[in-house]
Design an enzyme around this catalytic site. Structure first.
Site, PDB file in Angstrom:
ATOM      1  N   LYS A   1      39.549  -6.184  40.384  1.00 15.47           N
ATOM      2  CA  LYS A   1      38.345  -6.377  39.557  1.00 15.47           C
ATOM      3  C   LYS A   1      37.803  -7.801  39.705  1.00 15.47           C
ATOM      4  CE  LYS A   1      38.860  -7.415  35.009  1.00 15.47           C
ATOM      5  NZ  LYS A   1      38.187  -8.605  34.498  1.00 15.47           N
ATOM      6  N   ASN A   2      38.693  -8.786  39.554  1.00 13.09           N
ATOM      7  CA  ASN A   2      38.211 -10.164  39.509  1.00 13.09           C
ATOM      8  C   ASN A   2      37.805 -10.705  40.875  1.00 13.09           C
ATOM      9  OD1 ASN A   2      38.474 -10.126  36.794  1.00 13.09           O
ATOM     10  ND2 ASN A   2      40.410 -11.256  36.714  1.00 13.09           N
ATOM     11  N   CYS A   9      34.571 -15.687  23.947  1.00 10.36           N
ATOM     12  CA  CYS A   9      35.021 -14.299  23.798  1.00 10.36           C
ATOM     13  C   CYS A   9      36.279 -14.290  22.952  1.00 10.36           C
ATOM     14  CB  CYS A   9      35.236 -13.628  25.150  1.00 10.36           C
ATOM     15  SG  CYS A   9      36.775 -14.039  25.935  1.00 10.36           S
ATOM     16  N   ARG A  42      36.040 -20.549  26.325  1.00 11.45           N
ATOM     17  CA  ARG A  42      35.582 -20.241  27.676  1.00 11.45           C
ATOM     18  C   ARG A  42      34.257 -20.909  28.035  1.00 11.45           C
ATOM     19  NH1 ARG A  42      37.265 -14.335  29.371  1.00 11.45           N
ATOM     20  NH2 ARG A  42      37.476 -15.407  31.341  1.00 11.45           N
ATOM     21  N   ASP A  44      46.949 -13.463  32.692  1.00 14.44           N
ATOM     22  CA  ASP A  44      46.553 -12.061  32.517  1.00 14.44           C
ATOM     23  C   ASP A  44      47.757 -11.117  32.414  1.00 14.44           C
ATOM     24  OD1 ASP A  44      43.964 -12.976  32.632  1.00 14.44           O
ATOM     25  OD2 ASP A  44      43.643 -12.418  34.714  1.00 14.44           O
ATOM     26  N   ARG A  75      37.512  -1.632  30.942  1.00 11.09           N
ATOM     27  CA  ARG A  75      36.866  -2.698  31.710  1.00 11.09           C
ATOM     28  C   ARG A  75      37.676  -3.065  32.942  1.00 11.09           C
ATOM     29  NH1 ARG A  75      34.871  -7.602  28.443  1.00 11.09           N
ATOM     30  NH2 ARG A  75      34.072  -7.855  30.524  1.00 11.09           N
TER      31      ARG A  75
END
Ligand code: EPU
Length: 444
Positions: free
Chosen positions: A29-30, A125, A130, A316, A408
């Site tokens: 994803k990233n 968030c 961030r 993560d 997500r």
């Protein structure tokens, strides 16, 4: 929050079954979100393969489409096509950027391609403040004139000139935004103390195949020699595997005392995490260059760790490791050094029986004999996924709410777990209770 009848979905998980079999990891994803932004740099149709079907990918496609490009997502073949021959709009609206912070990366790409961009500031968030100050300072150093008005970054760069940029911390997003902005700058740009994540290398490889001149990606010093717009051409590219999805499945297999094979994984991207799992007593065998067999038996040992930028322990996967420590033999200490508020899973872990003491960015986890199933809610993507893993390990049945966070970043999470024998079901619920499932609240 809304207070009306709405349809939501939740997972029902019954724990205790050791995961067995094989699981295939999807594209990162990233990485893919940044490759999609980078595709805007070249005129013509770029194809990106191994793109997972995630909400975040959908949002990024919308951001890119609104620029006037033609986009397609072939979900069956997992291929995204972006035809960026024409860019007719340089604005990324708050409605989209606020749903997904990663879309802020379009700033660097637009500045390169169009010498102009108007991009909403993402804001914070759930997991932390961030900020994007390093992104802005880096772009300014390249000659971009930046004004912040009405919540938007207005960037104009009639001429971009390469320079030396030192990042105070090796920010992933800032490194990527600066790389993108420097591709067409005049002369050489050096990013010092750059982020070293595999996703940065993937972006550099992507841009180099497009005709850019980047060296040093994966080290702390990245050098970008400016090229001309006509040197860039559309390409076909396959994204790297998702190391965090892989780490999540490794955790789930270890947590359930299972034995299973994980395919489409680059084990070198998880060296630090693998070492901690080995110290805890798990077994990890390399069976092919891109496949490992993970297993565990008996009670795990405890470990301590501090989350760090790559190649350190990945933030993560912090919540996943916490699940393992929650039933390990002894006391483990986690220090979260990247985000101010990334222990969001702790209150729900306690509800499942975990013994966790949290003091600011430290968590002290005293292993208990077992967790028991409970109703819990995902507060963000990784905390949510870790609660699913905790539920697979717990005795009894759990329900995990607010699945939109998990959607997500995990494609077919329940189906992949089911294929490993895990007892998980995704069900629709009609509720008349307060809903927190407002998509506008999603930000990572
Ligand atoms: N930071 C600043 N100023 C900046 C940029 C960053 O203070 O200008 C701070 C942030 O507030 C944060 C820290 O630096 O506390 C690290 O932020 P970084 O910029 O490295 O992270 P990111 O680019 O915003 C990416 C991933 C995150 C992952 C981090 C760290 C994407 C889309 N997101 O975020 O992934 O946690 O790197 O590895 O690439 C996730 O997938 O669940 C996720 C949150």
């Amino acid at each position: 929050m809304t207070m009306d009848t709405n349809k939501e979905e939740k997972y029902i998980v019954t724990g205790g079954t050791p995961l067995k079999g094989e699981v295939l990891i999807g594209g990162a994803k990233n990485a893919v979100l940044k490759l999609m932004a980078a595709a805007v740099l070249a005129k013509g149709e770029t194809l990106i393969h191994n793109v997972p079907d995630l909400t975040d990918v959908e949002i990024m496609l919308k951001v890119i489409k609104e620029l006037g490009t033609k986009t397609k997502y072939d979900k069956f073949n997992k291929t995204v096509s972006i035809d960026a021959t024409d860019i007719t709009n340089v604005t990324a609206k708050y409605e989209l950027v606020s749903k997904m912070r990663a879309s802020f990366i379009i700033l660097g790409a637009l500045v390169s391609r169009c010498n102009e961009a108007i991009v909403a500031l993402p804001g914070g968030c759930a997991i932390g403040e961030r900020r994007v100050d390093f992104h802005i300072k880096g772009l300014e150093a390249l000659g971009v004139n930046i004004k912040i008005e009405n919540g938007y970054v207005h960037a104009k760069a009639p001429k971009l000139v390469g320079t030396d940029i030192y990042l105070d911390i090796p920010s992933v997003g800032a490194t990527e935004n600066i790389m993108l902005a420097a591709i067409l700058a005049e002369g050489e740009t050096k990013i010092q103390n750059a982020a070293r994540e595999p996703e940065i290398i993937d972006l550099a490889n992507f841009l180099n195949s497009m005709g850019a001149d980047i060296s040093g990606a994966g080290t702390s010093d990245i050098v970008i020699n400016g090229v001309k717009q006509e040197d860039l051409h559309p390409i076909e590219y396959t994204t790297i595997p998702d190391r965090i999805e892989a780490g999540t499945f490794m955790t789930a297999i270890v947590a359930t005392r299972g034995k299973a094979i994980i395919r489409n994984i680059f084990p070198a991207h998880l060296t630090f995490f693998n070492n901690k799992l080995l110290k805890m007593g798990a077994s990890i065998k390399l069976i092919e260059p891109t496949a490992i067999e993970v297993s565990s038996k008996g009670r795990l040992n405890t470990v301590n760790f501090v989350t760090q930028p790559y190649p350190g322990f990945p933030t993560d996967l912090q919540s996943m490791a916490m699940v393992l420590l929650s039933t390990a033999n002894g006391v483990g200490i986690i220090t979260e050094s990247l985000y101010e508020n990334r222990f969001m899973q702790v209150p729900d872990m306690r509800r499942m029986g975990a013994d966790i003491h949290q003091d600011r960015n430290h968590a002290i986890i005293k292993g208990v004999k077992k967790l028991t199933g409970a109703a819990v809610s995902a507060s963000d993507l990784r905390a949510g996924a870790s609660l699913v893993v905790a539920a697979l390990m717990a005795e009894g049945t759990s329900e995990i709410n607010n699945l939109y966070h998990i959607d997500r970043g995990y494609e077919n999470f329940d189906k992949k777990i089911q294929a490993l024998g895990g007892n998980i079901e995704r069900i629709k619920i009609e509720s008349t209770q307060e809903s927190t499932g407002d998509l506008n609240e999603i930000r990572i």
